[in-house]
Design a protein around this motif. Structure first.
Motif, mmCIF file in Angstrom:
data_model
loop_
_atom_site.group_PDB
_atom_site.id
_atom_site.type_symbol
_atom_site.label_atom_id
_atom_site.label_comp_id
_atom_site.label_asym_id
_atom_site.label_seq_id
_atom_site.Cartn_x
_atom_site.Cartn_y
_atom_site.Cartn_z
ATOM 1 N N GLN A 73 0.859 -1.180 0.000
ATOM 2 C CA GLN A 73 0.000 0.000 0.000
ATOM 3 C C GLN A 73 0.899 1.236 0.000
ATOM 4 O O GLN A 73 1.826 1.324 0.815
ATOM 5 C CB GLN A 73 -0.894 0.015 1.241
ATOM 6 C CG GLN A 73 -1.838 -1.182 1.320
ATOM 7 C CD GLN A 73 -2.793 -1.070 2.494
ATOM 8 O OE1 GLN A 73 -3.291 0.014 2.798
ATOM 9 N NE2 GLN A 73 -3.056 -2.190 3.151
ATOM 10 N N GLU A 74 0.634 2.164 -0.897
ATOM 11 C CA GLU A 74 1.425 3.375 -0.990
ATOM 12 C C GLU A 74 0.582 4.562 -0.547
ATOM 13 O O GLU A 74 -0.432 4.879 -1.156
ATOM 14 C CB GLU A 74 1.929 3.580 -2.422
ATOM 15 C CG GLU A 74 2.871 2.478 -2.893
ATOM 16 C CD GLU A 74 3.421 2.741 -4.286
ATOM 17 O OE1 GLU A 74 4.121 3.754 -4.466
ATOM 18 O OE2 GLU A 74 3.124 1.943 -5.197
ATOM 19 N N TYR A 75 1.021 5.200 0.524
ATOM 20 C CA TYR A 75 0.324 6.360 1.069
ATOM 21 C C TYR A 75 1.086 7.643 0.725
ATOM 22 O O TYR A 75 2.202 7.608 0.218
ATOM 23 C CB TYR A 75 0.187 6.239 2.590
ATOM 24 C CG TYR A 75 -0.738 5.139 3.066
ATOM 25 C CD1 TYR A 75 -1.592 4.468 2.201
ATOM 26 C CD2 TYR A 75 -0.761 4.762 4.408
ATOM 27 C CE1 TYR A 75 -2.440 3.467 2.641
ATOM 28 C CE2 TYR A 75 -1.605 3.761 4.872
ATOM 29 C CZ TYR A 75 -2.440 3.115 3.981
ATOM 30 O OH TYR A 75 -3.277 2.128 4.435
ATOM 31 N N GLY A 76 0.483 8.765 1.045
ATOM 32 C CA GLY A 76 1.097 10.045 0.736
ATOM 33 C C GLY A 76 2.229 10.415 1.666
ATOM 34 O O GLY A 76 3.113 11.190 1.301
ATOM 35 N N GLY A 77 2.215 9.877 2.899
ATOM 36 C CA GLY A 77 3.256 10.211 3.868
ATOM 37 C C GLY A 77 3.493 9.062 4.823
ATOM 38 O O GLY A 77 2.638 8.184 4.997
ATOM 39 N N TYR A 78 4.660 9.074 5.455
ATOM 40 C CA TYR A 78 5.015 7.989 6.364
ATOM 41 C C TYR A 78 4.149 7.984 7.617
ATOM 42 O O TYR A 78 3.926 6.941 8.227
ATOM 43 C CB TYR A 78 6.492 8.095 6.750
ATOM 44 C CG TYR A 78 7.424 7.806 5.597
ATOM 45 C CD1 TYR A 78 7.520 6.531 5.065
ATOM 46 C CD2 TYR A 78 8.195 8.812 5.029
ATOM 47 C CE1 TYR A 78 8.367 6.265 3.999
ATOM 48 C CE2 TYR A 78 9.041 8.556 3.963
ATOM 49 C CZ TYR A 78 9.125 7.279 3.453
ATOM 50 O OH TYR A 78 9.959 7.018 2.392
#
Length: 285
Positions: free
Chosen positions: A180-185
């Protein structure tokens, strides 16, 4: 950018101030420092630098609006060597997926934001450095164990869109993992805490910063896997060799005068993170 020639006296002030104060802060911390040593000509010239706003230990905006971290100190040192005082710096948030665009569009003069040097990125921008070497790893919950790279294929991972960490998962060591790739850590960290994902993967220096925060004490740990080396560079406009060379000279001085080691100890020491030695500067062509 308008570079101003710093005097020898001003450079000495920089060296002292770097050990005394955090960038943009009046609280007397150990970072790069307010009251930097750029000579200043009273003309109001500024420099705009892209950093991360949400990475503890590297680039973090504090509740009072100041900025702190290893990258912040590196950026402030470089700016001082280019002739800018700390108050001349305008900080802009450099989201991973937007770093190249920010440089190409002229939104920033340069980027110091855990920015890994890659051949793909060098097609769009140029780099100075590297100034730091990290290793990609996993952040997992404290009661979990991941001891083998093969196990990663069975995990539900989280990383940030536009990061080399996300690319490495798919292309190098865990093509079967659910990613899953999110906008921020910070979003990934929330998912890890809520058990929506099994692990957050990115550079170990970034992960150590999150794990060491008081709010996360005892909740997470690094898996201890050295998955891929990441060489952090300072992003500059494509083929701007003059700026690149000036920044490289500043980075060399930062190591030689002991500032690099102080920055490492200040920001990584409390987390127990053992950083690699300062790397040789290779981005010279």
């Amino acid at each position: 950018m308008n570079f101003r020639k710093a005097s020898a006296l001003a450079a000495a002030v920089v060296a002292l101030s770097l050990t005394a104060t955090a960038c943009g802060s009046d609280d007397g911390g150990d970072g790069a420092g307010n009251g930097g040593g750029g000579s200043g000509d009273g003309g109001g010239s500024t420099v705009t630098i892209g950093i991360k706003f949400d990475q503890p230990g590297l680039g973090l905006q504090t509740p009072d609006g100041d900025f702190e971290g290893f990258d912040v100190d590196v950026a402030t040192y470089v700016a001082n060597e280019l002739g800018y005082d700390a108050e001349d710096i305008e900080w802009k948030e450099a989201i991973s997926a937007e770093r190249e665009n920010m440089i190409k569009n002229g939104d920033v003069d340069f980027v110091v934001a855990t920015y890994s040097i890659t051949d793909q990125r060098k097609e769009e921008v140029s780099f100075a450095g590297p100034y730091f070497i990290a290793q990609q790893d996993l952040l997992i919950r404290a009661d979990d164990e991941v001891t083998d790279v093969e196990q990663i294929n069975d995990l539900n991972l989280c990383s940030v869109a536009g990061s080399t960490s996300a690319q490495n998962v798919a292309e190098k060591f865990a093509p079967d993992a659910e990613l899953q790739e999110y906008g921020g850590y910070s979003e990934c960290l929330t998912g890890l805490e809520n058990k929506a994902v099994d692990a957050l993967t990115t550079d170990d220096a970034i992960l150590a910063g999150y794990a060491s925060q008081d709010a996360h004490a005892g909740k997470f740990k690094l898996a201890g896997l050295e998955l891929n080396p990441e060489h952090y560079g300072i992003g500059v406009p494509k083929d701007d060799t003059e700026l690149r060379d000036k920044i490289n000279a500043a980075l060399e001085k930062m190591v030689e005068d002991g500032s690099w080691a102080r920055f490492v100890e200040t920001h990584f020491g409390p987390a127990g993170y053992e950083a690699a030695d300062a790397p040789e500067i290779t981005e010279t062509d």
